[in-house]
Design an enzyme around this catalytic site. Structure first.
Site, short mmCIF file in Angstrom:
data_model
loop_
_atom_site.label_atom_id
_atom_site.label_comp_id
_atom_site.label_asym_id
_atom_site.label_seq_id
_atom_site.Cartn_x
_atom_site.Cartn_y
_atom_site.Cartn_z
N GLY A 43 0.77 -1.25 0.00
CA GLY A 43 0.00 0.00 0.00
C GLY A 43 0.80 1.29 0.00
N ASP A 102 -5.55 2.34 10.34
CA ASP A 102 -6.95 1.99 10.56
C ASP A 102 -7.08 1.54 12.01
OD1 ASP A 102 -9.56 1.15 10.38
OD2 ASP A 102 -9.23 -0.37 8.85
N LYS A 130 -7.62 6.90 9.63
CA LYS A 130 -9.08 6.84 9.73
C LYS A 130 -9.51 7.22 11.12
CE LYS A 130 -10.19 3.17 6.58
NZ LYS A 130 -10.90 1.89 6.41
N VAL A 152 -11.41 3.14 1.67
CA VAL A 152 -10.92 4.00 0.59
C VAL A 152 -9.93 3.26 -0.31
CG1 VAL A 152 -11.32 6.20 1.76
CG2 VAL A 152 -9.16 4.98 2.15
N ASP A 158 -5.75 -0.35 -1.94
CA ASP A 158 -6.43 -1.26 -2.87
C ASP A 158 -7.73 -1.81 -2.32
OD1 ASP A 158 -5.04 -2.94 -0.86
OD2 ASP A 158 -5.83 -4.58 -2.07
N ARG A 164 -5.05 0.58 -6.97
CA ARG A 164 -3.89 1.24 -6.37
C ARG A 164 -3.37 2.38 -7.26
NH1 ARG A 164 -2.18 -1.97 -2.02
NH2 ARG A 164 -2.27 -4.21 -2.34
P1 IMP Z 1 -4.62 -1.49 10.46
O1 IMP Z 1 -3.68 -2.60 10.77
O2 IMP Z 1 -6.03 -1.81 10.85
O3 IMP Z 1 -4.20 -0.13 10.96
O4 IMP Z 1 -4.74 -1.42 8.88
C1 IMP Z 1 -3.76 -0.93 8.11
C2 IMP Z 1 -3.62 -1.70 6.82
O5 IMP Z 1 -4.87 -2.16 6.33
C3 IMP Z 1 -3.04 -0.77 5.81
O6 IMP Z 1 -1.70 -1.12 5.60
C4 IMP Z 1 -3.89 -0.98 4.57
O7 IMP Z 1 -3.18 -1.78 3.67
C5 IMP Z 1 -5.12 -1.73 5.00
N1 IMP Z 1 -6.33 -0.85 5.01
C6 IMP Z 1 -6.93 -0.32 6.09
N2 IMP Z 1 -7.98 0.44 5.74
C7 IMP Z 1 -8.04 0.39 4.39
C8 IMP Z 1 -8.91 1.01 3.41
O8 IMP Z 1 -9.84 1.78 3.70
N3 IMP Z 1 -8.65 0.73 2.11
C9 IMP Z 1 -7.63 -0.09 1.73
N4 IMP Z 1 -6.79 -0.68 2.59
C10 IMP Z 1 -6.99 -0.43 3.92
MG MG Z 2 -1.06 -2.11 3.50
#
Ligand code: IMP
Ligand code: MG
Length: 179
Positions: A43, A102, A130, A152, A158, A164
């Site tokens: 990402g 996230d 987020k 998003v 993606d 992407r």
């Molecule tokens: P976390 O571990 O929940 O903070 O999520 C982070 C990872 O999840 C990021 O590296 C993104 O690749 C993926 N991700 C989280 N939210 C989204 C989104 O809205 N769209 C696409 N990928 C997301």
């Molecule tokens: Mg990622």
């Protein structure tokens, strides 16, 4: 592809301008301390490519592949490190770069891994964060934008590995999710 977009949240000029400022924040924070940039695949590829061209100092770039949203998942399935870097982090200052914060589990997992390997200091940078309650116990040191809690795509982000390459960050039409 463009027909799948419901709305654009952040357009390209807005992202470009913010990245230039974010780079200045990073330069100011590190001063003369050498650090290693660790982009999380996949990402962060677009973001880091733009960011590094605003960072004039000598630095190493070492990637790490992490996946939380395999395939069509739009909820976090738990971060897994898929491609561990062979880079020796002991004693190094590492700046992790990710596309989005996230739940914060990805950053926490990678930060804990690097700390257990003896990194001198670990900082984190994300293009977007987020606005969700769970994220409150982990934040990032450098944040490009705060966005609402929506799924998003674009600018590296993606859905099922698509979108992407969109040059902006956008929300998909709901009917596209699950397709
Ligand atoms: P976390 O571990 O929940 O903070 O999520 C982070 C990872 O999840 C990021 O590296 C993104 O690749 C993926 N991700 C989280 N939210 C989204 C989104 O809205 N769209 C696409 N990928 C997301
Ligand atoms: Mg990622």
């Amino acid at each position: 592809m463009v027909a799948d977009i419901q709305k654009i949240l952040l357009d390209r000029p807005t992202i470009d301008a913010r990245i230039a400022l974010l780079a200045k924040e990073i330069v100011a924070a590190y001063g003369t301390t050498e650090f290693t940039l660790m982009p999380l695949l996949t990402g962060s590829i677009i973001f880091v490519a733009d960011l590094v061209r605003h960072l004039p100092m000598r630095m190493r770039i070492e990637v790490l592949a992490v996946s939380s949203y395999p395939g069509r998942a739009i909820t976090n399935q738990g971060p897994r490190v898929l491609y561990p870097s062979t880079f020796d982090v002991a004693g190094k200052h590492v700046l992790i770069i990710d596309d989005i914060l996230d739940s914060g589990r990805t950053l926490r997992t990678v930060r804990d891994l690097l700390q257990s390997q003896g990194a001198a200091a670990v900082r984190t940078c994300v293009l977007v964060r987020k606005q969700i309650a769970q994220a409150q116990h982990i934040t990032a040191d450098f944040i490009g934008f705060d966005i609402p809690d929506e799924f998003v795509v674009g600018y590296g982000l993606d859905y099922n590995s698509y979108y992407r390459n969109l040059p902006y960050i956008a929300v998909l039409h709901p009917h596209v999710l699950g397709r």
